[in-house]
Motif scaffolding. Structure first.
Motif, PDB file in Angstrom:
ATOM      1  N   THR A  78      93.538  35.269  47.597  1.00 29.87           N
ATOM      2  CA  THR A  78      92.929  35.953  48.736  1.00 29.87           C
ATOM      3  C   THR A  78      91.574  36.526  48.362  1.00 29.87           C
ATOM      4  O   THR A  78      90.582  36.326  49.082  1.00 29.87           O
ATOM      5  CB  THR A  78      93.855  37.079  49.255  1.00 29.87           C
ATOM      6  OG1 THR A  78      95.099  36.501  49.646  1.00 29.87           O
ATOM      7  CG2 THR A  78      93.227  37.801  50.429  1.00 29.87           C
ATOM      8  N   LYS A  81      88.904  33.918  47.919  1.00 34.72           N
ATOM      9  CA  LYS A  81      88.365  33.441  49.201  1.00 34.72           C
ATOM     10  C   LYS A  81      87.441  34.485  49.819  1.00 34.72           C
ATOM     11  O   LYS A  81      86.363  34.156  50.314  1.00 34.72           O
ATOM     12  CB  LYS A  81      89.498  33.105  50.183  1.00 34.72           C
ATOM     13  CG  LYS A  81      90.221  31.811  49.870  1.00 34.72           C
ATOM     14  CD  LYS A  81      91.094  31.367  51.032  1.00 34.72           C
ATOM     15  CE  LYS A  81      92.437  32.031  51.002  1.00 34.72           C
ATOM     16  NZ  LYS A  81      93.384  31.532  52.017  1.00 34.72           N
ATOM     17  N   LEU A  82      87.864  35.749  49.784  1.00 33.50           N
ATOM     18  CA  LEU A  82      87.091  36.813  50.423  1.00 33.50           C
ATOM     19  C   LEU A  82      85.722  37.022  49.794  1.00 33.50           C
ATOM     20  O   LEU A  82      84.748  37.309  50.491  1.00 33.50           O
ATOM     21  CB  LEU A  82      87.880  38.126  50.399  1.00 33.50           C
ATOM     22  CG  LEU A  82      89.092  38.210  51.311  1.00 33.50           C
ATOM     23  CD1 LEU A  82      89.874  39.486  51.041  1.00 33.50           C
ATOM     24  CD2 LEU A  82      88.684  38.115  52.774  1.00 33.50           C
ATOM     25  N   TRP A 176      99.243  40.139  51.167  1.00 38.68           N
ATOM     26  CA  TRP A 176      97.832  39.781  51.084  1.00 38.68           C
ATOM     27  C   TRP A 176      97.450  38.684  52.067  1.00 38.68           C
ATOM     28  O   TRP A 176      96.280  38.551  52.418  1.00 38.68           O
ATOM     29  CB  TRP A 176      97.455  39.453  49.648  1.00 38.68           C
ATOM     30  CG  TRP A 176      97.156  40.739  48.938  1.00 38.68           C
ATOM     31  CD1 TRP A 176      98.046  41.587  48.360  1.00 38.68           C
ATOM     32  CD2 TRP A 176      95.872  41.345  48.813  1.00 38.68           C
ATOM     33  NE1 TRP A 176      97.393  42.692  47.877  1.00 38.68           N
ATOM     34  CE2 TRP A 176      96.057  42.571  48.135  1.00 38.68           C
ATOM     35  CE3 TRP A 176      94.589  40.978  49.193  1.00 38.68           C
ATOM     36  CZ2 TRP A 176      95.003  43.423  47.840  1.00 38.68           C
ATOM     37  CZ3 TRP A 176      93.531  41.827  48.890  1.00 38.68           C
ATOM     38  CH2 TRP A 176      93.746  43.034  48.231  1.00 38.68           C
ATOM     39  N   TYR A 180      94.228  38.990  54.557  1.00 42.88           N
ATOM     40  CA  TYR A 180      93.245  37.932  54.771  1.00 42.88           C
ATOM     41  C   TYR A 180      93.097  37.607  56.267  1.00 42.88           C
ATOM     42  O   TYR A 180      91.981  37.477  56.780  1.00 42.88           O
ATOM     43  CB  TYR A 180      93.628  36.666  53.997  1.00 42.88           C
ATOM     44  CG  TYR A 180      92.602  35.579  54.137  1.00 42.88           C
ATOM     45  CD1 TYR A 180      91.407  35.640  53.430  1.00 42.88           C
ATOM     46  CD2 TYR A 180      92.808  34.506  55.005  1.00 42.88           C
ATOM     47  CE1 TYR A 180      90.442  34.652  53.582  1.00 42.88           C
ATOM     48  CE2 TYR A 180      91.848  33.530  55.158  1.00 42.88           C
ATOM     49  CZ  TYR A 180      90.669  33.609  54.446  1.00 42.88           C
ATOM     50  OH  TYR A 180      89.708  32.649  54.599  1.00 42.88           O
ATOM     51  N   GLU A 184      89.707  37.967  58.452  1.00 40.02           N
ATOM     52  CA  GLU A 184      89.139  36.780  59.115  1.00 40.02           C
ATOM     53  C   GLU A 184      88.929  37.035  60.610  1.00 40.02           C
ATOM     54  O   GLU A 184      87.909  36.651  61.184  1.00 40.02           O
ATOM     55  CB  GLU A 184      90.051  35.565  58.908  1.00 40.02           C
ATOM     56  CG  GLU A 184      89.884  34.912  57.557  1.00 40.02           C
ATOM     57  CD  GLU A 184      88.502  34.306  57.370  1.00 40.02           C
ATOM     58  OE1 GLU A 184      88.168  33.325  58.065  1.00 40.02           O
ATOM     59  OE2 GLU A 184      87.745  34.828  56.531  1.00 40.02           O
TER      60      GLU A 184
END
Length: 193
Positions: A78, A81-82, A176, A180, A184
């Motif tokens: 997560t 990606k963030l 998590w 996410y 998003e």
């Protein structure tokens, strides 16, 4: 340009929230179960004085934060990606003498970050202000209240010790993946505006 400044607590938020329990049970000669941990403060959970807890913590803090703490499911993927579209700042109450162990833990688990702030206190509002925090991810109910009443959107990751009433700035999350998905959705709303 990055979209959000995301501040994340460490202990109980990216780490297993109960990883201290076995050591505390042994030290205090107790048999407390995870289900019985309905308060954030270990002294209250263990039924000991604050000074007894402080003594336990000072004697064991390097072992408690040695890097063996299990990481919560999906934290690594997560955050990886963030960080592509957001700034990630770890804001922790850990003291400065735990800095090397903290960096070791994050690096060992390949968790990327833009900064790590070791406050030595649970008061995180001033740091959140300095970092222009958009969202704070936390496990401590009192910290979540303090941050949210100071105007910060707070995601409170569910534990047995934080199941109390929430205000409109706090959202309870259970893992998590939830975190996410919420971030998003916030990002999509920001792009629409």
């Amino acid at each position: 340009m990055k979209c959000f400044n995301i501040c994340i607590d460490i202990d109980g938020t990216i780490t297993d929230p109960y990883c201290w329990l076995d050591m505390a049970n042994k030290y205090f000669k107790k048999n407390i179960s995870i289900e019985e941990i309905t308060q954030y403060r270990v002294d209250e959970v263990m039924g000991v004085t604050r000074s007894e807890y402080v003594d336990f913590y000072n004697k064991n803090k390097f072992e408690l934060h040695s890097g063996k703490e299990p990481i919560r499911k999906d934290v690594k993927k997560t955050i990886q990606k963030l960080i592509k579209t957001n700034n990630i700042y770890f804001v922790t109450a850990r003291e400065k003498d735990l800095e090397i162990l903290t960096y070791h833990y994050l690096n060992k688990h390949n968790i990327p970050y833009d900064g790590v702030f070791m406050l030595g206190t649970s008061y995180k509002v001033d740091t959140a202000i300095d970092l222009k925090c958009d969202v704070f991810i936390e496990d401590c109910y009192e910290n979540a209240l303090q941050l949210s009443t100071s105007g910060f959107k707070t995601l409170l990751i569910d534990t047995n010790y934080n199941r109390f009433p929430l205000n409109e700035k706090i959202t309870r999350v259970f893992n998590w993946t939830d975190i996410y998905n919420i971030l998003e959705k916030m990002l999509l709303q920001k792009k629409v505006i």
